[in-house]
Design a protein around this motif. Structure first.
Motif, PDB file in Angstrom:
ATOM      1  N   PRO A 193      47.433  36.901  62.569  1.00  0.00           N
ATOM      2  CA  PRO A 193      47.905  35.565  62.204  1.00  0.00           C
ATOM      3  C   PRO A 193      48.428  35.576  60.773  1.00  0.00           C
ATOM      4  CG  PRO A 193      45.532  35.651  62.028  1.00  0.00           C
ATOM      5  CD  PRO A 193      45.982  36.972  62.612  1.00  0.00           C
ATOM      6  N   GLN A 194      49.275  34.633  60.484  1.00  0.00           N
ATOM      7  CA  GLN A 194      49.715  34.455  59.101  1.00  0.00           C
ATOM      8  C   GLN A 194      48.623  33.643  58.423  1.00  0.00           C
ATOM      9  OE1 GLN A 194      53.588  32.788  58.588  1.00  0.00           O
ATOM     10  NE2 GLN A 194      53.306  32.471  56.413  1.00  0.00           N
ATOM     11  N   LEU A 195      47.956  34.242  57.467  1.00  0.00           N
ATOM     12  CA  LEU A 195      46.863  33.554  56.792  1.00  0.00           C
ATOM     13  C   LEU A 195      47.421  32.702  55.662  1.00  0.00           C
ATOM     14  CD1 LEU A 195      44.239  36.420  56.478  1.00  0.00           C
ATOM     15  CD2 LEU A 195      44.500  34.749  58.301  1.00  0.00           C
ATOM     16  N   GLU A 196      47.171  31.425  55.762  1.00  0.00           N
ATOM     17  CA  GLU A 196      47.594  30.499  54.717  1.00  0.00           C
ATOM     18  C   GLU A 196      46.379  29.717  54.281  1.00  0.00           C
ATOM     19  OE1 GLU A 196      50.982  28.051  55.529  1.00  0.00           O
ATOM     20  OE2 GLU A 196      52.008  29.677  56.564  1.00  0.00           O
ATOM     21  N   ILE A 197      45.971  29.948  53.069  1.00  0.00           N
ATOM     22  CA  ILE A 197      44.812  29.253  52.532  1.00  0.00           C
ATOM     23  C   ILE A 197      45.291  28.409  51.368  1.00  0.00           C
ATOM     24  CG2 ILE A 197      42.555  29.523  51.466  1.00  0.00           C
ATOM     25  CD1 ILE A 197      42.280  32.100  53.120  1.00  0.00           C
ATOM     26  N   ASP A 198      45.004  27.134  51.438  1.00  0.00           N
ATOM     27  CA  ASP A 198      45.449  26.179  50.434  1.00  0.00           C
ATOM     28  C   ASP A 198      44.890  26.560  49.063  1.00  0.00           C
ATOM     29  OD1 ASP A 198      45.766  23.885  48.772  1.00  0.00           O
ATOM     30  OD2 ASP A 198      45.782  22.592  50.538  1.00  0.00           O
ATOM     31  N   GLY A 199      45.764  26.727  48.105  1.00  0.00           N
ATOM     32  CA  GLY A 199      45.360  27.097  46.756  1.00  0.00           C
ATOM     33  C   GLY A 199      44.390  26.111  46.139  1.00  0.00           C
ATOM     34  N   ARG A 200      44.465  24.841  46.547  1.00  0.00           N
ATOM     35  CA  ARG A 200      43.526  23.847  46.013  1.00  0.00           C
ATOM     36  C   ARG A 200      42.104  24.180  46.424  1.00  0.00           C
ATOM     37  NH1 ARG A 200      46.900  18.858  48.191  1.00  0.00           N
ATOM     38  NH2 ARG A 200      46.812  20.318  49.903  1.00  0.00           N
ATOM     39  N   GLN A 201      41.935  24.661  47.676  1.00  0.00           N
ATOM     40  CA  GLN A 201      40.605  25.038  48.154  1.00  0.00           C
ATOM     41  C   GLN A 201      40.072  26.238  47.376  1.00  0.00           C
ATOM     42  OE1 GLN A 201      41.894  25.163  52.463  1.00  0.00           O
ATOM     43  NE2 GLN A 201      39.769  24.551  52.662  1.00  0.00           N
ATOM     44  N   VAL A 202      40.931  27.209  47.152  1.00  0.00           N
ATOM     45  CA  VAL A 202      40.507  28.407  46.423  1.00  0.00           C
ATOM     46  C   VAL A 202      40.180  28.036  44.988  1.00  0.00           C
ATOM     47  CG1 VAL A 202      41.096  30.744  45.734  1.00  0.00           C
ATOM     48  CG2 VAL A 202      41.947  29.857  47.909  1.00  0.00           C
ATOM     49  N   ALA A 203      41.045  27.272  44.343  1.00  0.00           N
ATOM     50  CA  ALA A 203      40.812  26.853  42.960  1.00  0.00           C
ATOM     51  C   ALA A 203      39.467  26.132  42.845  1.00  0.00           C
ATOM     52  CB  ALA A 203      41.946  25.952  42.479  1.00  0.00           C
ATOM     53  N   ARG A 204      39.216  25.208  43.755  1.00  0.00           N
ATOM     54  CA  ARG A 204      37.961  24.449  43.732  1.00  0.00           C
ATOM     55  C   ARG A 204      36.765  25.391  43.886  1.00  0.00           C
ATOM     56  NH1 ARG A 204      38.094  21.581  48.413  1.00  0.00           N
ATOM     57  NH2 ARG A 204      40.017  20.690  47.651  1.00  0.00           N
ATOM     58  N   ALA A 205      36.859  26.334  44.829  1.00  0.00           N
ATOM     59  CA  ALA A 205      35.758  27.267  45.083  1.00  0.00           C
ATOM     60  C   ALA A 205      35.505  28.188  43.893  1.00  0.00           C
ATOM     61  CB  ALA A 205      36.049  28.081  46.336  1.00  0.00           C
ATOM     62  N   LEU A 206      36.542  28.477  43.113  1.00  0.00           N
ATOM     63  CA  LEU A 206      36.399  29.323  41.922  1.00  0.00           C
ATOM     64  C   LEU A 206      36.139  28.499  40.660  1.00  0.00           C
ATOM     65  CD1 LEU A 206      39.227  31.950  42.540  1.00  0.00           C
ATOM     66  CD2 LEU A 206      36.742  32.280  42.793  1.00  0.00           C
ATOM     67  N   ASP A 207      35.996  27.192  40.828  1.00  0.00           N
ATOM     68  CA  ASP A 207      35.759  26.272  39.713  1.00  0.00           C
ATOM     69  C   ASP A 207      36.896  26.317  38.698  1.00  0.00           C
ATOM     70  OD1 ASP A 207      34.285  24.271  38.444  1.00  0.00           O
ATOM     71  OD2 ASP A 207      33.203  25.699  37.183  1.00  0.00           O
ATOM     72  N   LEU A 208      38.129  26.261  39.218  1.00  0.00           N
ATOM     73  CA  LEU A 208      39.336  26.244  38.395  1.00  0.00           C
ATOM     74  C   LEU A 208      40.182  25.038  38.768  1.00  0.00           C
ATOM     75  CD1 LEU A 208      40.395  29.973  38.891  1.00  0.00           C
ATOM     76  CD2 LEU A 208      39.451  28.997  36.785  1.00  0.00           C
ATOM     77  N   ASP A 209      41.023  24.599  37.843  1.00  0.00           N
ATOM     78  CA  ASP A 209      42.012  23.592  38.217  1.00  0.00           C
ATOM     79  C   ASP A 209      43.181  24.340  38.877  1.00  0.00           C
ATOM     80  OD1 ASP A 209      44.344  23.895  36.137  1.00  0.00           O
ATOM     81  OD2 ASP A 209      42.477  23.946  34.972  1.00  0.00           O
ATOM     82  N   VAL A 210      43.963  23.625  39.632  1.00  0.00           N
ATOM     83  CA  VAL A 210      45.029  24.244  40.430  1.00  0.00           C
ATOM     84  C   VAL A 210      46.058  24.960  39.557  1.00  0.00           C
ATOM     85  CG1 VAL A 210      46.895  23.808  42.086  1.00  0.00           C
ATOM     86  CG2 VAL A 210      44.701  22.644  42.351  1.00  0.00           C
ATOM     87  N   ASP A 211      46.467  24.347  38.464  1.00  0.00           N
ATOM     88  CA  ASP A 211      47.462  24.992  37.596  1.00  0.00           C
ATOM     89  C   ASP A 211      46.938  26.312  37.031  1.00  0.00           C
ATOM     90  OD1 ASP A 211      49.376  23.029  38.020  1.00  0.00           O
ATOM     91  OD2 ASP A 211      48.731  21.846  36.284  1.00  0.00           O
ATOM     92  N   SER A 212      45.688  26.321  36.602  1.00  0.00           N
ATOM     93  CA  SER A 212      45.098  27.568  36.089  1.00  0.00           C
ATOM     94  C   SER A 212      45.023  28.616  37.183  1.00  0.00           C
ATOM     95  CB  SER A 212      43.696  27.304  35.528  1.00  0.00           C
ATOM     96  OG  SER A 212      43.763  26.486  34.391  1.00  0.00           O
ATOM     97  N   PHE A 213      44.615  28.202  38.378  1.00  0.00           N
ATOM     98  CA  PHE A 213      44.533  29.130  39.502  1.00  0.00           C
ATOM     99  C   PHE A 213      45.901  29.758  39.772  1.00  0.00           C
ATOM    100  CE2 PHE A 213      45.274  29.652  44.095  1.00  0.00           C
ATOM    101  CZ  PHE A 213      44.445  30.741  44.324  1.00  0.00           C
ATOM    102  N   ARG A 214      46.924  28.951  39.840  1.00  0.00           N
ATOM    103  CA  ARG A 214      48.274  29.477  40.111  1.00  0.00           C
ATOM    104  C   ARG A 214      48.739  30.438  39.014  1.00  0.00           C
ATOM    105  NH1 ARG A 214      50.665  23.835  42.333  1.00  0.00           N
ATOM    106  NH2 ARG A 214      49.878  24.066  44.452  1.00  0.00           N
ATOM    107  N   ARG A 215      48.481  30.079  37.774  1.00  0.00           N
ATOM    108  CA  ARG A 215      48.869  30.942  36.655  1.00  0.00           C
ATOM    109  C   ARG A 215      48.121  32.277  36.716  1.00  0.00           C
ATOM    110  NH1 ARG A 215      47.553  27.725  33.052  1.00  0.00           N
ATOM    111  NH2 ARG A 215      45.610  28.665  32.384  1.00  0.00           N
ATOM    112  N   LEU A 216      46.827  32.223  36.984  1.00  0.00           N
ATOM    113  CA  LEU A 216      46.021  33.445  37.080  1.00  0.00           C
ATOM    114  C   LEU A 216      46.465  34.312  38.259  1.00  0.00           C
ATOM    115  CD1 LEU A 216      42.581  31.825  36.266  1.00  0.00           C
ATOM    116  CD2 LEU A 216      43.750  33.549  34.867  1.00  0.00           C
ATOM    117  N   MET A 217      46.828  33.690  39.373  1.00  0.00           N
ATOM    118  CA  MET A 217      47.343  34.450  40.518  1.00  0.00           C
ATOM    119  C   MET A 217      48.659  35.119  40.144  1.00  0.00           C
ATOM    120  SD  MET A 217      45.516  34.557  43.338  1.00  0.00           S
ATOM    121  CE  MET A 217      46.723  34.933  44.595  1.00  0.00           C
TER     122      MET A 217
END
Length: 72
Positions: free
Chosen positions: A4-28
């Protein structure tokens, strides 16, 4: 069976890593968040697990054969 094409919402990942979405995207984008995707075998065949790692934190997302996130 195709993977399957795995698509995981970045907001969920950011929240789970205790990051805000913008920081998560920049770090990725900077390659500072590690990602591991594992395919299930045996009784877990047809499933996947996506894990994200950042500074000693881990966020795991089990995914079913249809590409939907399952409860951990």
């Amino acid at each position: 069976m195709p993977s399957p094409q795995l698509e995981i919402d970045g907001r969920q990942v950011a929240r789970a890593l205790d990051l805000d979405v913008d920081s998560f995207r920049r770090l990725m984008d900077d390659g500072r968040i590690a990602v591991l995707c594992e395919r299930g075998t045996g009784e877990d065949a047809g499933t996947w697990r996506a894990s994200y790692y950042y500074q000693g934190r881990r966020a795991r997302f089990p995914v079913d054969a249809r590409g939907r996130i399952r409860p951990a």
